[in-house]
Scaffold this motif. Structure first.
Motif, PDB file in Angstrom:
ATOM      1  N   SER A 148      28.431  44.430  27.751  1.00 19.55           N
ATOM      2  CA  SER A 148      29.401  44.064  28.777  1.00 19.55           C
ATOM      3  C   SER A 148      29.867  42.622  28.569  1.00 19.55           C
ATOM      4  CB  SER A 148      28.762  44.216  30.157  1.00 19.55           C
ATOM      5  OG  SER A 148      27.681  43.304  30.300  1.00 19.55           O
ATOM      6  N   PRO A 149      30.982  42.237  29.159  1.00 18.32           N
ATOM      7  CA  PRO A 149      31.436  40.846  29.053  1.00 18.32           C
ATOM      8  C   PRO A 149      30.426  39.837  29.571  1.00 18.32           C
ATOM      9  CG  PRO A 149      33.208  42.238  29.852  1.00 18.32           C
ATOM     10  CD  PRO A 149      31.969  43.088  29.842  1.00 18.32           C
ATOM     11  N   GLU A 150      29.579  40.241  30.540  1.00 21.13           N
ATOM     12  CA  GLU A 150      28.556  39.305  31.030  1.00 21.13           C
ATOM     13  C   GLU A 150      27.516  39.011  29.962  1.00 21.13           C
ATOM     14  OE1 GLU A 150      30.148  41.527  34.598  1.00 21.13           O
ATOM     15  OE2 GLU A 150      29.452  42.040  32.589  1.00 21.13           O
ATOM     16  N   LEU A 151      27.138  40.026  29.200  1.00 19.70           N
ATOM     17  CA  LEU A 151      26.121  39.828  28.170  1.00 19.70           C
ATOM     18  C   LEU A 151      26.680  39.124  26.943  1.00 19.70           C
ATOM     19  CD1 LEU A 151      24.000  43.129  28.155  1.00 19.70           C
ATOM     20  CD2 LEU A 151      23.301  40.852  28.875  1.00 19.70           C
ATOM     21  N   CYS A 152      27.867  39.499  26.524  1.00 21.09           N
ATOM     22  CA  CYS A 152      28.458  38.929  25.299  1.00 21.09           C
ATOM     23  C   CYS A 152      29.961  38.798  25.506  1.00 21.09           C
ATOM     24  CB  CYS A 152      28.142  39.811  24.096  1.00 21.09           C
ATOM     25  SG  CYS A 152      28.776  39.185  22.529  1.00 21.09           S
ATOM     26  N   SER A 153      30.359  37.659  26.040  1.00 17.67           N
ATOM     27  CA  SER A 153      31.797  37.441  26.278  1.00 17.67           C
ATOM     28  C   SER A 153      32.557  37.298  24.970  1.00 17.67           C
ATOM     29  CB  SER A 153      31.991  36.195  27.136  1.00 17.67           C
ATOM     30  OG  SER A 153      31.439  35.056  26.497  1.00 17.67           O
ATOM     31  N   ALA A 154      31.904  36.758  23.939  1.00 16.19           N
ATOM     32  CA  ALA A 154      32.578  36.572  22.656  1.00 16.19           C
ATOM     33  C   ALA A 154      32.799  37.888  21.932  1.00 16.19           C
ATOM     34  CB  ALA A 154      31.774  35.621  21.773  1.00 16.19           C
TER      35      ALA A 154
END
Length: 810
Positions: free
Chosen positions: A509-515
């Motif tokens: 998810s974007p929370e875990l890996c925004s990049a």
């Protein structure tokens, strides 16, 4: 998707006349069908692609009177352009999965013999062709042909939206309004709509983001999405909008706040809005609060870090896989045996387990590799898993302890989550392997044969057959499994198996890996694989796996030792039971008529009800005897009396008594004593003609020598010897109906028995468990051995004498 199946007569049942074709064209068509017969039968789409495969039988139920707009691709499985376009069509099905109540996708293979008539009826002349069937289509409708349709994902998505906006009445009931909203509508919105959140997406006239997000939230309750154009100056000024596109959350009373996302794009808006408080999928229960889960007495909630992997999940997966799932196969043979060997070999090489677990995997792999036959029994394999050989520091913990894979309900997540986690860990640990498909092929074979959910197994095998051959490096293996996992999550999103606390999303998810998330030039979402791979390597590294909630290794090993000791005692008990059972057959003497009579009487008494107090007393007695078996090193007769007891073993012979069938694997010591006591009573009855009762009756029999059970086991035969009880064994038999006051086991003899002659004791000790024939054979063998040795001695003595005589001659 809700559908209504109309019963009106369709085109399939009408009289339709087609122009005759030339013989040449028919011949070419038949040749193509024969040439590509297998491809036509297989088609280009499967159940994992979320595309409805049409047949003549399903056309009426899918296309006629449907509540959704249906987009149908007519293709030929031998067509190169169709094969190329199928990848885009599959991606489109995954991309607009949340639109399903309003829009659905279907396909028909016109190369299949059964479909050719239907394709011709719909006027299909070239491939691929796409037709749109409006909601509530009539039976005679042949659909709207989409000429020159775009071949890219975004173009197809925008085409569908355009067709929805131009849809004639009746409007698809599940489709929300797609036209721009005005300030007057927004001001009075909460007066006519009962929702918790209202999302306003401000955008330009040519932008499709607002309409796409509106359809993305179609299956969710407590939220509504409206599109606002940049020309709506009143709302723009009121909210202070300066960027297009941008998203604002609007609440009753005119309160508002901006939705913060990493990138102002469709995917990020949809993800953020679906996870707002109170937003739940339609028809799904709301998420269970953690406080309620922690108060659950059946299985309390274990707080955990969602950004880490737990060893407890991995060990629980191994336990269920090896001890439960494989147990469904009593005999593992052929391809299943090869799959098991590959699976265990991969675990041995790459599983980042504790030392005792790794020792067990090495032991299991070594045992499997030594099996040269075509089949192995699971029972034999189970003994290796249970470490029956008692190898040091070797064990696989039993039981299930789910932490990162626990679900809000017992039927959510758990083992399927554990399987995905296990193989993600293995692919990361195998990045230095020379075979990039080593882990993937082991996973494919194991899941294809052993995984309990058979539809899941078939879907995984299908996906592996489609694209696993493209994996040529270990890095590609990691990314391939990640892609397949996201496809499965996309397909299962909204299903009954989805945990409300853990919705199926494309991970990470974007929370875990925004990049890991970015967008293309056209605004569509794009995975940044250059960031995804390092994230996976870090997330599934053995150095970051948490060991919380694990049971200590020393306790696990101690439980294993106790389990083996208990099983050993049970085996000894079974052997003793078998040995005592063999003694019920008469060996040399025939029972007398009086003994027959006593046997019948005793059988009748055994079949009658027993006194409950006596039963309870016997149960306590057996428990005490079993405790003595487990503490032989502490028993008073295990040291000094050992030699004397070995000398006084007597050969047992019980005549005319039929033993009751052994019900358990535990030796019933009391019953054993009673049976021997009953035999003594029978012998006394034969001489005195006085009927005696057994110890199982309320009345006690006349005083007679009472025998106890010596706990020493014969090493060769595994038999248990009976020994008389002590002289101070107190039994009050003066009054009928009195109970036993004291019962104990001992290794001493009555004085009368100790006065036996030395020869009688010696012969008894030698002959226990042996017949006269056995003893005779032993004597004969010893005699023959002696004669052989004597002959050899005389032979060599004479030969030596002759040699000396020759050397003495002149």
């Amino acid at each position: 998707m809700a559908r209504r199946c109309g019963r009106a007569t369709s085109l399939l049942s009408g009289q339709i006349h087609f122009c005759s074709r030339s013989a040449t064209k028919s011949a070419v068509w038949m040749c193509l069908c024969l040439l590509f017969r297998s491809a036509a039968e297989a088609g280009l789409y499967t159940a994992t692609d979320q595309i409805i495969s049409l047949t003549p039988d399903t056309v009426p139920s899918v296309l006629v009177n449907s509540t959704a707009v249906i987009l149908v691709e007519f293709y030929a499985s031998w067509c190169g352009h169709c094969i190329s376009f199928s990848k885009t069509y599959k991606t489109l099905a995954r991309d607009i999965k949340e639109w399903k109540p309003a829009v659905d996708l279907a396909a028909m293979d016109c190369a299949a013999d059964v479909n050719r008539f239907t394709c011709g009826m719909f006027g299909i002349r070239g491939y691929p062709s796409i037709k749109l069937f409006r909601a509530y289509s009539k039976p005679e409708s042949t659909g709207q042909i989409l000429r020159g349709f775009p071949r890219d994902l975004q173009g197809l998505r925008h085409l569908i939206i355009d067709k929805l906006e131009k849809h004639e009445e009746p409007w698809p009931p599940a489709c929300p309004p797609l036209e721009p909203a005005s300030q007057a509508e927004i001001d009075s919105f909460f007066e006519t709509n009962n929702v918790q959140h209202l999302a306003l997406i401000f955008e330009n006239v040519n932008s499709y983001v607002g309409r796409e997000v509106t359809l993305d939230l179609l299956q969710f309750d407590n939220i509504a999405v409206r599109r606002v154009l940049n020309t709506e100056e009143g709302l723009i000024t009121k909210l202070g909008v300066t960027e297009f596109p941008s998203c604002y959350l609007y609440y009753p009373g005119g309160n508002y706040t901006r939705l913060r996302v990493n990138i102002e794009a469709r995917t990020f808006y949809s993800y953020a809005l679906q996870r707002l408080p109170g937003v739940v999928r339609s028809g799904k229960p709301p998420p269970v609060k953690t406080e309620l889960l922690q108060n659950n007495t059946e299985e309390p909630w274990k707080p955990f870090n969602r950004s880490r992997v737990y060893m407890a999940d991995l060990e629980s997966t191994l336990h269920y896989s090896l001890r439960s799932e494989l147990a469904a196969y009593p005999s593992i043979r052929g391809a299943a045996l090869n799959a098991l060997k590959k699976y265990i070999s991969v675990l041995k090489k790459y599983f980042p387990g504790r030392p005792m677990v790794m020792n067990l995997l090495w032991s299991a792999d070594s045992w499997l590799q030594k099996q040269t036959g075509d089949a192995v029994s699971y029972e034999a394999f189970r003994e290796i898993l249970d470490n029956s050989e008692q190898l040091p520091d070797t064990a696989l913990p039993e039981g299930l302890t789910w932490v990162g894979c626990q679900g809000s309900q017992p039927h959510f997540r758990r083992y399927p989550c554990g399987v995905w986690t296990l193989f993600h860990v293995l692919t990361v640990q195998a990045m230095n392997s020379s075979d990039p498909q080593e882990v993937l092929s082991a996973m494919r074979d194991y899941i294809g044969i052993f995984f309990g959910c058979r539809p899941c197994a078939e879907h995984f095998k299908t996906m592996a057959e489609e694209s696993m051959a493209e994996v040529i490096t270990t890095k590609m293996a990691v990314l391939w499994l990640w892609t397949i996992h996201n496809r499965v999550n996309n397909r299962l999103a909204g299903a009954l198996s989805e945990d409300p606390n853990f919705p199926k999303i494309e991970w990470p998810s974007p929370e875990l890996c925004s990049a890991c998330h970015t967008v293309k030039e056209n605004g569509d979402h794009k995975w940044n694989q250059e960031e995804v791979l390092p994230f996976f390597v870090s997330y599934y590294s053995k150095n970051t796996i948490l060991t919380d909630y694990l049971e200590d290794e020393s306790l696990i090993l101690e439980k294993q030792r106790e389990k083996h000791a208990s099983e050993a005692r049970k085996r000894v008990g079974r052997q003793a039971g078998e040995a005592t059972g063999s003694m019920t057959n008469p060996l040399s003497t025939q029972p007398t008529a009086q003994e027959h009579e006593e046997e019948e009487d005793n059988e009748e008494e055994e079949e009658g009800p027993q006194d409950e107090a006596v039963v309870d007393e016997e149960a306590r007695y057996v428990d005490g005897a079993e405790e003595m078996v487990s503490k032989t090193s502490e028993s008073p007769w295990s040291k000094s009396d050992l030699g004397s007891r070995r000398q006084v073993h007597r050969k047992l012979s019980i005549v005319g008594i039929r033993m009751r069938e052994q019900q358990e694997d535990i030796v019933d010591l009391d019953s054993f004593v009673n049976r021997h006591y009953k035999a003594k009573a029978l012998r006394l009855a034969a001489s005195s003609r006085v009927k005696q009762r057994t110890l199982q009756r309320k009345e006690e029999q006349e005083p007679a020598p009472v025998f106890g059970l010596g706990m020493e086991l014969d090493g060769g035969l595994g038999m248990v010897g009976l020994q008389p009880l002590e002289t101070h064994f107190n039994i009050d038999v003066g009054q009928p109906g009195k109970r036993l006051q004291k019962r104990e086991l001992t290794g001493e003899y009555f004085g009368a028995e100790v006065e036996m002659s030395h020869r009688r004791r010696w012969m008894t000790a030698l002959s226990i468990g042996f017949s006269k024939v056995d003893i005779s054979l032993c004597v004969i063998l010893y005699f023959l051995s002696f004669m052989c040795l004597l002959a050899m001695y005389l032979f060599f003595k004479n030969r030596l004498r002759l040699r000396r005589a020759k050397t003495a001659l002149p």
